[in-house]
Design a protein around this motif. Structure first.
Motif, PDB file in Angstrom:
ATOM      1  N   MET A  81       0.847  -1.168   0.000  1.00  0.00           N
ATOM      2  CA  MET A  81       0.000   0.000   0.000  1.00  0.00           C
ATOM      3  C   MET A  81       0.891   1.228   0.000  1.00  0.00           C
ATOM      4  O   MET A  81       1.772   1.372   0.831  1.00  0.00           O
ATOM      5  N   ALA A  82       0.694   2.116  -0.908  1.00  0.00           N
ATOM      6  CA  ALA A  82       1.460   3.355  -1.004  1.00  0.00           C
ATOM      7  C   ALA A  82       0.669   4.478  -0.350  1.00  0.00           C
ATOM      8  O   ALA A  82      -0.548   4.489  -0.373  1.00  0.00           O
ATOM      9  N   GLY A  83       1.394   5.403   0.221  1.00  0.00           N
ATOM     10  CA  GLY A  83       0.739   6.531   0.855  1.00  0.00           C
ATOM     11  C   GLY A  83       1.684   7.696   0.987  1.00  0.00           C
ATOM     12  O   GLY A  83       2.883   7.580   0.761  1.00  0.00           O
ATOM     13  N   ILE A  84       1.126   8.805   1.375  1.00  0.00           N
ATOM     14  CA  ILE A  84       1.909  10.014   1.585  1.00  0.00           C
ATOM     15  C   ILE A  84       1.704  10.452   3.022  1.00  0.00           C
ATOM     16  O   ILE A  84       0.569  10.599   3.487  1.00  0.00           O
ATOM     17  N   LEU A  85       2.810  10.663   3.708  1.00  0.00           N
ATOM     18  CA  LEU A  85       2.795  11.156   5.077  1.00  0.00           C
ATOM     19  C   LEU A  85       3.088  12.644   5.023  1.00  0.00           C
ATOM     20  O   LEU A  85       4.147  13.056   4.557  1.00  0.00           O
ATOM     21  N   LYS A  86       2.162  13.471   5.459  1.00  0.00           N
ATOM     22  CA  LYS A  86       2.352  14.923   5.412  1.00  0.00           C
ATOM     23  C   LYS A  86       2.496  15.452   6.836  1.00  0.00           C
ATOM     24  O   LYS A  86       1.521  15.597   7.559  1.00  0.00           O
ATOM     25  N   VAL A  87       3.764  15.712   7.230  1.00  0.00           N
ATOM     26  CA  VAL A  87       4.060  16.273   8.539  1.00  0.00           C
ATOM     27  C   VAL A  87       5.161  17.309   8.391  1.00  0.00           C
ATOM     28  O   VAL A  87       5.967  17.249   7.466  1.00  0.00           O
ATOM     29  N   ASP A  88       5.205  18.268   9.289  1.00  0.00           N
ATOM     30  CA  ASP A  88       6.272  19.266   9.302  1.00  0.00           C
ATOM     31  C   ASP A  88       7.306  18.972  10.377  1.00  0.00           C
ATOM     32  O   ASP A  88       8.445  19.400  10.283  1.00  0.00           O
TER      33      ASP A  88
END
Length: 169
Positions: free
Chosen positions: A1-8
């Motif tokens: 499963m591919a995903g994008i983690l969006k954190v600063d």
């Protein structure tokens, strides 16, 4: 499963920031162990270890300017370097410098970190200097003590002599 983690920011459970990503995608690691120290003054006899008194960078308070030791806070690969300038006319036949560790792979006393040893020659006149430089990468363990050692008859400070390093990973 591919995903994008969006954190600063990534923090430890205790709230310490370990990693920050700015708006341009640059990664900052504010707690990454690092040191850069120099020597003030003009003329010194050989010191083993060299005790650098001008602390410019000391992330994690790992450099002790009373003992000249860097105590490794986390195991990993470290990049290290030094530059040392001989005292004018004090060496003659040669001098050497090296990065040392408080252990040998099989235990025992201090050992030179491989490929950090440098030798120089011919600062024989009253106004001649020469400089030794090295850079190395070493796999270090928790609580290893790292020092810079000279076998000079003398060296100078004034911004010409420095020692530094940081954790690569």
């Amino acid at each position: 499963m591919a995903g994008i983690l969006k954190v600063d920011t990534i923090q430890s459970s205790g709230g310490t920031t370990g990693l920050t990503i700015d708006g341009s995608g640059r990664i900052l690691q504010p707690a990454k162990p690092a040191w850069f120290v120099g020597k003030t003054g003009t003329s010194y006899a050989a010191q083993n270890p060299v005790v650098f008194d001008d602390v410019d960078v000391n992330v994690g308070s790992i450099y002790n300017n009373s003992t000249g030791k860097v105590t490794i806070p986390v195991a990993g690969n470290y990049y290290m370097f030094f530059k040392i300038l001989s005292r004018a006319g004090s060496v003659g036949s040669g001098a050497q410098a090296q990065v040392r560790i408080n252990r040998q792979p099989s235990g025992g006393s201090n050992a030179t970190i491989p490929h950090s040893y440098q030798y120089g020659n011919t600062a024989g006149g009253s106004s001649e200097y020469f400089s030794l430089h090295t850079a190395c990468i070493a796999t270090l363990s928790l609580n290893d003590d790292i020092t810079c050692q000279t076998d000079y008859q003398g060296y100078t400070g004034d911004g010409y002599t420095a020692f530094g390093g940081y954790l690569i990973g």
